[in-house]
Design an enzyme around this catalytic site. Structure first.
Site, short mmCIF file in Angstrom:
data_model
loop_
_atom_site.label_atom_id
_atom_site.label_comp_id
_atom_site.label_asym_id
_atom_site.label_seq_id
_atom_site.Cartn_x
_atom_site.Cartn_y
_atom_site.Cartn_z
CE LYS A 88 -4.48 -1.49 1.69
NZ LYS A 88 -4.32 -2.93 1.98
CD GLU A 110 -12.05 5.47 1.63
OE1 GLU A 110 -11.53 4.41 1.24
OE2 GLU A 110 -11.95 6.54 1.00
CB SER A 377 -0.08 -8.17 -1.13
OG SER A 377 -0.88 -9.01 -0.31
C1 LIG Z 1 -5.08 -3.99 1.51
C2 LIG Z 1 -4.36 -5.24 1.24
C3 LIG Z 1 -4.72 -6.10 0.18
C4 LIG Z 1 -5.91 -5.87 -0.69
O1 LIG Z 1 -5.88 -4.72 -1.46
P1 LIG Z 1 -5.67 -4.75 -3.05
O2 LIG Z 1 -6.00 -3.37 -3.45
O3 LIG Z 1 -6.58 -5.78 -3.61
O4 LIG Z 1 -4.25 -5.10 -3.27
C5 LIG Z 1 -3.94 -7.22 -0.04
N1 LIG Z 1 -2.88 -7.51 0.74
C6 LIG Z 1 -2.52 -6.73 1.76
C7 LIG Z 1 -1.34 -7.12 2.59
C8 LIG Z 1 -3.24 -5.56 2.06
O5 LIG Z 1 -2.87 -4.79 3.08
#
Ligand SMILES: *Cc1c(COP(=O)(O)O)cnc(C)c1O
Length: 394
Positions: A88, A110, A377
């Site tokens: 993010k 938000e 992610s």
């Molecule tokens: C917020 C988040 C997601 C989901 O958000 P996307 O916009 O679909 O990438 C996935 N993995 C993590 C670790 C997150 O914090």
């Protein structure tokens, strides 16, 4: 005066907003069009990606997991190693640099689970910009630690006390703030969703994931991967991994949605799998909705995946067949959380565990000559307390 055309992905995307928001979005659109290819902007973005976020993130060959499964080679794109522990931050650093270029004095956002709120507050602390985060009162209670993190980072957290006191109400409150204060305020969106230009802009900042992964896999293997796998909430980490491979049609792209307690229960957030095209939060995309077009309540073990909409470009990829969207249940994600921790010493976020779980299934169906890249992610430290409770119950 419009200088940029509204972006659609096939029939999806666009801008479905009240007239008073049009000019606000135009301003963001024009700034994005102006700065995205500007060498000065690019240079500043690269600087912070490298020295603050810690990019490039490694592309790690998961040798133990690969050996154990006996199928395709598994590589992990380590977005979990970024500052703040997830992808993010790529987006919030990018957007805050744009806000600065626009001369905005305050940033609003938000947040539901609080992860985007923390990434926003971090970027605003770095650039000394006033930061206000709208969060449903119920979410504030559930995510007290993230509320504290945001405050520690100097942000004001505004609990929203209307409606169900969750994300949807926080979005409404943030939009009202934007309309009242648009002259000096920048709205920072956390995923590849929302009205144009947000999906395109968020993809632009997250596309660094796929650009690096492509270079890294070419260096490691001398060829492109056969599969890309990423979890899909709003779809930003997935589109970030996919973007640079879009024209490499031999590379198959797979997005993994949360099946929660099962697709035959109401407790899931499998928007592309079970939703229908509709309009939500100012853009057209697949939406989980009831017969009256109202968004349905959604659920996932991973708080970052429970959104009843999805990025419009994913809707287009689904319909065009460029990407495939599959689902993983809570239980499968939980198993993958434990499996990756044990085999590789890497605790994945519960969101990312969905991608890992599907990657594990897929690898076993493939031959050792094939290659899968899974987008990790985020890291799972934020989830260990919850997983402890869940595993104790079992
Ligand atoms: C917020 C988040 C997601 C989901 O958000 P996307 O916009 O679909 O990438 C996935 N993995 C993590 C670790 C997150 O914090």
């Amino acid at each position: 005066m419009r200088q940029t055309a509204t972006v659609y992905y096939g029939e999806f995307g666009g801008r479905y907003v009240p007239e008073n928001l049009e000019s606000v979005l135009d301003e963001v659109s024009q700034a994005f069009a102006q700065f995205k290819d500007d060498p000065g902007f690019q240079q500043e973005l690269s600087y912070y990606f490298k020295h603050y976020v810690g990019r490039p993130s490694p592309l790690y060959f998961a040798a133990n997991l690969t050996k154990k499964l006996g199928g395709a080679k598994i590589y992990l794109k380590r977005e979990d190693l970024n500052h703040t522990g997830a992808h993010k931050i790529n987006n919030t650093i990018g957007q805050v640099l744009l806000a600065k270029r626009l001369g905005k004095k305050r940033v609003i956002a938000e947040t539901g689970a609080g992860q985007h709120g923390v990434a926003t507050a971090t970027a605003c602390a770095l650039f000394d910009i006033e930061c206000h985060i709208y969060m449903g009162e119920e979410d504030c209670r559930r995510q007290a630690l993230n509320v504290f993190r945001m405050k520690l980072l100097g942000a004001e957290v505004i609990p929203v006390k209307r409606g169900t006191r969750t994300l949807k109400d926080a979005v409404d409150a943030a939009l009202e703030d934007l309309i009242a204060n648009y002259k000096d305020t920048f709205y920072m969106l956390g995923s590849a969703v929302g009205p144009d230009p947000y999906p395109e802009m968020v993809k632009f900042f997250q596309a660094i994931i796929g650009k690096e992964a492509k270079e890294q896999i070419l260096a490691a293997e001398g060829r492109l991967p056969d599969y890309l796998v990423a979890c899909v909430g709003g779809g930003s980490n997935a589109i970030g991994l996919f973007a640079d491979f879009y024209h490499d049609t031999q590379v198959k792209m797979i997005g993994v949605e949360p099946a929660g307690k099962g697709l035959d229960t109401p407790d899931h957030a499998a928007t592309l799998t079970l939703g229908k095209p509709g309009i939500l939060h100012g853009f057209k995309s697949y939406v989980l909705q009831d017969d009256n077009g109202e968004p349905l309540p959604v659920y996932s073990i991973a708080a970052g995946l429970d959104y009843p909409g999805v990025g419009p470009e994913h809707s287009f990829y689904k319909d065009s067949g460029r990407a495939e969207y599959v689902t993983i249940t809570d239980a499968e994600a939980l198993n993958a959380f434990v499996e990756l921790s044990r085999t590789e010493g890497i605790i994945p976020a519960l969101e990312s565990s969905h991608a890992v779980a599907y990657g594990i299934k897929l690898a076993q169906e493939l031959s050792p000559s094939e290659i899968i890249i899974i987008n990790l992610s985020g890291r799972g430290d934020k989830d260990v307390a919850e997983v402890l409770t869940l595993l104790d119950k079992e």
